[in-house]
Design an enzyme around this catalytic site. Sequence first.
Site, PDB file in Angstrom:
ATOM      1  N   LYS A  60      -7.797  11.938  -1.308  1.00  0.00           N
ATOM      2  CA  LYS A  60      -6.523  11.325  -1.524  1.00  0.00           C
ATOM      3  C   LYS A  60      -6.101  11.194  -2.833  1.00  0.00           C
ATOM      4  O   LYS A  60      -6.912  10.173  -3.725  1.00  0.00           O
ATOM      5  CB  LYS A  60      -6.615   9.715  -0.685  1.00  0.00           C
ATOM      6  CG  LYS A  60      -7.117   9.902   0.767  1.00  0.00           C
ATOM      7  CD  LYS A  60      -7.250   8.577   1.186  1.00  0.00           C
ATOM      8  CE  LYS A  60      -8.470   7.822   0.666  1.00  0.00           C
ATOM      9  NZ  LYS A  60      -8.828   6.574   1.531  1.00  0.00           N
TER      10      LYS A  60
ATOM     11  N   THR B 194       0.247  -2.650  -0.562  1.00  0.00           N
ATOM     12  CA  THR B 194      -0.403  -1.409   0.099  1.00  0.00           C
ATOM     13  C   THR B 194      -1.682  -1.885   0.363  1.00  0.00           C
ATOM     14  O   THR B 194      -2.773  -0.983   0.600  1.00  0.00           O
ATOM     15  CB  THR B 194      -0.424  -0.303  -1.127  1.00  0.00           C
ATOM     16  OG1 THR B 194      -0.980  -0.675  -2.355  1.00  0.00           O
ATOM     17  CG2 THR B 194       1.102   0.195  -1.403  1.00  0.00           C
TER      18      THR B 194
ATOM     19  N   GLY C 293      -4.660  -2.244   2.529  1.00  0.00           N
ATOM     20  CA  GLY C 293      -5.105  -1.633   3.593  1.00  0.00           C
ATOM     21  C   GLY C 293      -4.956  -0.231   3.899  1.00  0.00           C
ATOM     22  O   GLY C 293      -5.344   0.290   4.989  1.00  0.00           O
ATOM     23  N   THR C 294      -4.415   0.281   2.804  1.00  0.00           N
ATOM     24  CA  THR C 294      -4.177   1.805   3.090  1.00  0.00           C
ATOM     25  C   THR C 294      -4.999   2.774   3.360  1.00  0.00           C
ATOM     26  O   THR C 294      -4.827   3.648   4.419  1.00  0.00           O
ATOM     27  CB  THR C 294      -3.445   2.410   1.589  1.00  0.00           C
ATOM     28  OG1 THR C 294      -2.408   1.497   1.359  1.00  0.00           O
ATOM     29  CG2 THR C 294      -2.989   3.816   1.831  1.00  0.00           C
ATOM     30  N   GLY C 295      -6.234   2.612   2.707  1.00  0.00           N
ATOM     31  CA  GLY C 295      -7.361   3.631   3.123  1.00  0.00           C
ATOM     32  C   GLY C 295      -7.872   3.430   4.511  1.00  0.00           C
ATOM     33  O   GLY C 295      -8.212   4.205   5.193  1.00  0.00           O
ATOM     34  N   CYS C 296      -8.116   2.304   4.985  1.00  0.00           N
ATOM     35  CA  CYS C 296      -8.695   1.799   6.127  1.00  0.00           C
ATOM     36  C   CYS C 296      -7.489   2.254   7.260  1.00  0.00           C
ATOM     37  O   CYS C 296      -7.949   2.951   8.438  1.00  0.00           O
ATOM     38  CB  CYS C 296      -8.668   0.241   6.210  1.00  0.00           C
ATOM     39  SG  CYS C 296      -9.655  -0.617   5.251  1.00  0.00           S
TER      40      CYS C 296
END
Length: 264
Positions: free
Chosen positions: A175, A206, A208-211
């Site tokens: 990412k 932003t 919580g983007t990865g989860c």
Amino acid sequence: MSAPPRVLTVAGSDSGGGAGIQADLKTMLALGVHGMSVVTAVTAQNSLGVQGAWPLPVEAVRTQYRSVVDDIGVQAVKTGMLASAELVEAVAELIAGTDAPAVIDPVGVSKHGDSLLAASALDSVRTKLLPVATVATPNLDEVAQLTGVHVESEEQMRGAAAAVLAYGPRWALIKGGHLPGDAVDLLTDGAEEHWLRAPRHDNRHTHGTGCTLASAIASGLAKGLPVPEAVAAAKEYVTGAIEAGFALGGGIGPVDHGWRFRDV
């Protein structure tokens, strides 16, 4: 009426509701799958940071997992915060014995820079968890933490992917959101490459983007999509969620998991 595809998240709880199992379950609902959870840790967390974290005992995690998988069954598993080497190794063993694709989000630090993984657990992530991953989804900080490869340009993402794949996941999604310019990610299994690009939205909210991205990928895999299609669909979903992210509290607010329903 038949049940929808089932996805199990194995992750920590975010009391502020923006990341962790709360974000995972919201994402799964938005994408039409039935979300289930194994809580690995409880955090005291808000828009300003993580004020405390308490990992659960290994037996509590193992029993939650077996309770769900042995009765209800799963079509995909997603991992997030695992906190300790003992939890990493236990979860890796459970996933290895489960006939379902696994999306491994090797969470190291929170959006605010708070550590969510003990340094002693890094080797377990490398040698136990990544080898059971269908897709591993590290951001650039996590790539550096796991492999020592520091990425400062889009061209260097190939080397980062190769370093992650060397630990055994079938696919690596690197990412590149921390790089300047468009939000560019690289998905590769070492043979084929898929570059995923999206405009960068001027929105600081932003959390919580990865989860959310990892849960969206798991949802696509549970529906039977091939990995490249599941990742592309997840990228489109999380880009919309980032654009619609909203202020909450005094710091960084969450992405909007329900953005597709706002105009309905």
